[in-house]
Every structure is written in structure tokens, then in C-alpha cells.
Design a protein around this motif. Structure first.
Motif, mmCIF file in Angstrom:
data_model
loop_
_atom_site.group_PDB
_atom_site.id
_atom_site.type_symbol
_atom_site.label_atom_id
_atom_site.label_comp_id
_atom_site.label_asym_id
_atom_site.label_seq_id
_atom_site.Cartn_x
_atom_site.Cartn_y
_atom_site.Cartn_z
ATOM 1 N N HIS A 161 -13.249 -34.310 -54.437
ATOM 2 C CA HIS A 161 -13.709 -33.587 -55.623
ATOM 3 C C HIS A 161 -12.584 -32.711 -56.169
ATOM 4 O O HIS A 161 -11.641 -32.369 -55.446
ATOM 5 N N LEU A 162 -12.712 -32.359 -57.446
ATOM 6 C CA LEU A 162 -11.654 -31.621 -58.133
ATOM 7 C C LEU A 162 -12.240 -30.426 -58.871
ATOM 8 O O LEU A 162 -13.227 -30.559 -59.601
ATOM 9 N N LEU A 163 -11.626 -29.268 -58.675
ATOM 10 C CA LEU A 163 -11.983 -28.033 -59.379
ATOM 11 C C LEU A 163 -10.732 -27.535 -60.078
ATOM 12 O O LEU A 163 -9.747 -27.191 -59.428
ATOM 13 N N VAL A 164 -10.748 -27.526 -61.424
ATOM 14 C CA VAL A 164 -9.547 -27.177 -62.174
ATOM 15 C C VAL A 164 -9.878 -26.235 -63.330
ATOM 16 O O VAL A 164 -10.982 -26.251 -63.870
ATOM 17 N N GLN A 165 -8.889 -25.438 -63.674
ATOM 18 C CA GLN A 165 -9.024 -24.561 -64.831
ATOM 19 C C GLN A 165 -8.626 -25.332 -66.086
ATOM 20 O O GLN A 165 -7.804 -26.254 -66.041
ATOM 21 N N VAL A 166 -9.219 -24.944 -67.205
ATOM 22 C CA VAL A 166 -8.942 -25.604 -68.481
ATOM 23 C C VAL A 166 -8.294 -24.592 -69.419
ATOM 24 O O VAL A 166 -8.826 -23.505 -69.645
ATOM 25 N N LYS A 167 -7.127 -24.982 -69.960
ATOM 26 C CA LYS A 167 -6.419 -24.116 -70.896
ATOM 27 C C LYS A 167 -5.992 -24.921 -72.114
ATOM 28 O O LYS A 167 -6.516 -25.993 -72.390
ATOM 29 N N LEU A 173 -11.021 -30.324 -74.766
ATOM 30 C CA LEU A 173 -11.877 -29.921 -73.659
ATOM 31 C C LEU A 173 -12.083 -28.412 -73.654
ATOM 32 O O LEU A 173 -13.197 -27.926 -73.420
ATOM 33 N N PHE A 174 -11.025 -27.669 -73.927
ATOM 34 C CA PHE A 174 -11.129 -26.212 -73.960
ATOM 35 C C PHE A 174 -12.138 -25.762 -75.029
ATOM 36 O O PHE A 174 -12.965 -24.883 -74.780
ATOM 37 N N LYS A 175 -12.082 -26.378 -76.203
ATOM 38 C CA LYS A 175 -13.033 -26.028 -77.268
ATOM 39 C C LYS A 175 -14.465 -26.383 -76.877
ATOM 40 O O LYS A 175 -15.396 -25.630 -77.162
ATOM 41 N N GLN A 176 -14.622 -27.533 -76.212
ATOM 42 C CA GLN A 176 -15.959 -27.926 -75.776
ATOM 43 C C GLN A 176 -16.549 -26.914 -74.794
ATOM 44 O O GLN A 176 -17.721 -26.544 -74.906
ATOM 45 N N LEU A 177 -15.732 -26.466 -73.870
ATOM 46 C CA LEU A 177 -16.217 -25.495 -72.896
ATOM 47 C C LEU A 177 -16.513 -24.145 -73.546
ATOM 48 O O LEU A 177 -17.518 -23.495 -73.244
ATOM 49 N N GLU A 239 -10.784 -10.630 -69.274
ATOM 50 C CA GLU A 239 -10.179 -11.960 -69.347
ATOM 51 C C GLU A 239 -11.238 -13.005 -69.049
ATOM 52 O O GLU A 239 -12.053 -12.837 -68.139
ATOM 53 N N THR A 240 -11.221 -14.089 -69.826
ATOM 54 C CA THR A 240 -12.199 -15.164 -69.635
ATOM 55 C C THR A 240 -11.481 -16.455 -69.282
ATOM 56 O O THR A 240 -10.476 -16.813 -69.906
ATOM 57 N N ALA A 241 -11.991 -17.147 -68.270
ATOM 58 C CA ALA A 241 -11.409 -18.419 -67.837
ATOM 59 C C ALA A 241 -12.501 -19.476 -67.787
ATOM 60 O O ALA A 241 -13.649 -19.187 -67.440
ATOM 61 N N TYR A 242 -12.119 -20.717 -68.145
ATOM 62 C CA TYR A 242 -13.056 -21.841 -68.120
ATOM 63 C C TYR A 242 -12.559 -22.885 -67.127
ATOM 64 O O TYR A 242 -11.348 -23.154 -67.040
ATOM 65 N N LEU A 243 -13.502 -23.476 -66.389
ATOM 66 C CA LEU A 243 -13.153 -24.459 -65.377
ATOM 67 C C LEU A 243 -14.182 -25.585 -65.355
ATOM 68 O O LEU A 243 -15.278 -25.447 -65.919
ATOM 69 N N THR A 244 -13.821 -26.675 -64.698
ATOM 70 C CA THR A 244 -14.766 -27.755 -64.454
ATOM 71 C C THR A 244 -14.690 -28.131 -62.977
ATOM 72 O O THR A 244 -13.654 -27.950 -62.333
ATOM 73 N N VAL A 245 -15.788 -28.685 -62.464
ATOM 74 C CA VAL A 245 -15.824 -29.140 -61.087
ATOM 75 C C VAL A 245 -16.627 -30.435 -61.029
ATOM 76 O O VAL A 245 -17.582 -30.618 -61.791
ATOM 77 N N SER A 246 -16.232 -31.318 -60.133
ATOM 78 C CA SER A 246 -16.896 -32.620 -60.034
ATOM 79 C C SER A 246 -18.049 -32.619 -59.035
ATOM 80 O O SER A 246 -18.575 -33.674 -58.700
ATOM 81 N N LEU A 247 -18.439 -31.441 -58.566
ATOM 82 C CA LEU A 247 -19.580 -31.317 -57.663
ATOM 83 C C LEU A 247 -20.823 -30.906 -58.440
ATOM 84 O O LEU A 247 -20.753 -30.008 -59.293
#
Length: 340
Positions: A161-167, A173-177, A239-247
Motif C-alpha cells: 500500500h502507498l500513502l503519499v502527500q499531494v502537492k 489531483l491537488f485541485k480534486q482533493l 498549514e494544510t496538507a492533502y494526502l491519499t492512501v490505498s487502504l
């Protein structure tokens, strides 16, 4: 392990051994001179060396008793060896994978000087898989550079599985999040920390996105937003951060996500920082052959071994070990039963 931070220091350590210590390491009346040691260590295959030493540490490390909801989390990050300048001013850059539970570097690969970390991600996965035997269930946590569709596909194909930040490197993808209805999503987890004159609150929200019309990133199951609010000297910053995870949500609760995301900092704070401060890596100018990657691997191994033996202060542990040559020789020559 004893704090030798250069090829010359390693040679001096061997020469300073007493007759008994030399004999235990297989040396007779003579020991290698500095140039011989240098030639050896600059010609080794760094990938093979990392695999061998990571496997050696892995079999000697008993992880803490896992909680009921345990998952192996591996942090991925790169580091430039600033003192190792090649022809044309190029610098050696290494990509590492750290087991955040044990503190062991499972794998490390040298990034091609004509490329970047992205092309080294799959070879890193290969190296991790070689040590662990399987990547099934493993969670890889990486920064925004590795928010790549190819990475997500490759990791999923290996049942990991992958957990990554989106910038900004993934603008769509960043706009979608960012446009998800976060105001209507309840807070999943909130933590508060205090220290060094700073107060920080981390608020996490997560929402399932693996539905028709979800986000445009393969295998993403959840979108995550973290808001960090810091108060330093009476001044507040956010500060705001967006991420996605495959779990899916059932396997990655908000409190789990909060913990896993913070573990990515382990590779910076508990590995790269220690290599710089304790072993003075950025001041080391070794640049011949595979020397830079080899000595970085030796530093990783030393740090991992000290962590496996319970050390929390690596600088202090290396100082103590430097006076215990027989203990170190025993550690690397004794047979241990496999514990994992």
C-alpha cells in the motif's frame, strides 16, 4: 558501530585492536593498510552490501510486541551526500527505505546522476522485497515527489500500500482533493503537542473516495486532509496538507493515519540527521567508485544496530561502543537464531 566516520578512521580502529581482537577477525600478524582498506570499500557493490547487512540486522532484531492493529510502515526518502562531489559538480544522491518500527534501513539505492528519485523507486521496492521476502500488507509512506501513478500501480501489484502527500507536481489531483467538501466531513483525529516553546495541534479528516467519480489517482481509497496549527512566541500559523492512501477506512482509521503520516519524519530525524550530526556525513568528501554509497550503508547499519540494542542516543552509544571492541566483534561474528 564504534563511531568511525571515515575510511581512515575505520582503518585506525582495526590497527588499534589488540592481538586477540585481530585474531577474532581473522587477521594474522598483519592487518590491511589504509590504501588496501580504501580500495576494498570503494569497489564493493553497494546494493548487495545493503541487502546483506539489512538482512543481517533483520534476523537479529526482535520488534516490539505488536499491538492488535499492527502494520509494517516503511518510510521512503532521499538524501544528498553534500561532500561527495563528482566530476562536473554532480553530487551523490541516495534513496532509502526505513522500517519505522525497528529503525533499520531495509534498502538503499543510488540515484542515477542523470535522473531523479522517481526512477529509483521500483529498484528500491525490489531491494526491500529481497530482504523481507514479501511486501504483502506493507505500507510505504513517501513525500509528494513519489505521488506517481506508476508508483501506485507497482506497489499495488506487490500487494502493498502507498500513502503519499499531494502537492503542485500533481495539479489536477491537488485541485480534486482541495475541492472535496471538507467542511461537511467530521474530524477523525486530533493530537496536541507541546515542546521547545511551541504548541502544535494536528487535525485530521479522512473520506472514502474509491467510488465512481472519485479522485484521479489509481488505487486511492481515502483522501486525507491535515491541518497543522502552531503557536510559537504568541504567533499562530496554519498549514494544510492533502494526502491519499490505498487502504480502505476499515484498515486505516484516522488515528492510524495520523500515526503513519508522522512516522515519515523518522527517516529524517532518526536516520539522516544522525548521519549528519553523529557521523559528520556531509563533511565527508569520499567520492571514488562506490565509496560514498558504501560508507553511507555502513553508517545505516551502525545506527540500526544501536537502535536494535535499545539505544536512543546514537552519539552516546557509539562513544560507549568505541571502548568495547570485543563486544562489537562478538556482535558481528556470533551466530544468532532467526527471530523474525
Amino acid at each position: 558501530m564504534g563511531g568511525a566516520s571515515s575510511f581512515a578512521a575505520i582503518t585506525d580502529w582495526v590497527h588499534d585492536l589488540d592481538e586477540h581482537g585481530r585474531s577474532r577477525l581473522g587477521f594474522g600478524d598483519t592487518v590491511p593498510v589504509a590504501t588496501t582498506m580504501w580500495r576494498l570499500l570503494t569497489r564493493l557493490d553497494p546494493s548487495l552490501l545493503t541487502t546483506v547487512l539489512a538482512g543481517w540486522l533483520h534476523t537479529r532484531t526482535r520488534p516490539p510486541k505488536p499491538p492488535r492493529r499492527y502494520r509494517r510502515v516503511i518510510a521512503v526518502d532521499g538524501k544528498t551526500l553534500r561532500g561527495a562531489r563528482l566530476d562536473g559538480g554532480r553530487q551523490v544522491h541516495l534513496l532509502s527505505a526505513l522500517d519505522t518500527t525497528t529503525g533499520i534501513v531495509i534498502a538503499q539505492v543510488t540515484v542515477d546522476t542523470k535522473s531523479n528519485e522517481i526512477t529509483s523507486f521500483v529498484p528500491l521496492l525490489d531491494a526491500v522485497e529481497k530482504v523481507l521476502g514479501s511486501l504483502a500488507g506493507v505500507l510505504f509512506v513517501a513525500d509528494a515527489l513519489h505521488t506517481q501513478t506508476g508508483h501506485a500501480t507497482e506497489v499495488t501489484a506487490r500487494r502493498a500500500h502507498l500513502l503519499v502527500q499531494v502537492k503542485g507536481n500533481q495539479p489536477t489531483l491537488f485541485k480534486q482533493l482541495k475541492r472535496l467538501p471538507w467542511a461537511q466531513i467530521p474530524v477523525g483525529d486530533r493530537t496536541r503537542d507541546r515542546g521547545h516553546g511551541r504548541r502544535e495541534t494536528r487535525t485530521l479528516k479522512a473520506v472514502t473516495v474509491a467510488t465512481p467519480g472519485g479522485i484521479g489517482f489509481p488505487h486511492a481509497q481515502q483522501a486525507i486532509r491535515i491541518t497543522r496549527t502552531r503557536i510559537v512566541a504568541g504567533r499562530t500559523s496554519r498549514e494544510t496538507a492533502y494526502l491519499t492512501v490505498s487502504l480502505p477506512a476499515g484498515q486505516a482509521l484516522p488515528r492510524d493515519l495520523q500515526t503513519w503520516i508522522r512516522r515519515h519524519w523518522h527517516i529524517e530525524n532518526r536516520l539522516h540527521h544522525v548521519r549528519d550530526v553523529t557521523f559528520r556525513e556531509d563533511l565527508h568528501q569520499a567520492r571514488t567508485g562506490t565509496g560514498p554509497a558504501v560508507i553511507a550503508t555502513l553508517r545505516n547499519t551502525a545506527i540500526g544496530w544501536h537502535r536494535a540494542t535499545g539505544a536512543t542516543n546514537i552519539a552516546r552509544a557509539t562513544r560507549q561502543a568505541s571502548h568495547q571492541s570485543n563486544t562489537l566483534i562478538t556482535a558481528v561474528t556470533s551466530s544468532y537464531p532467526t527471530t523474525q
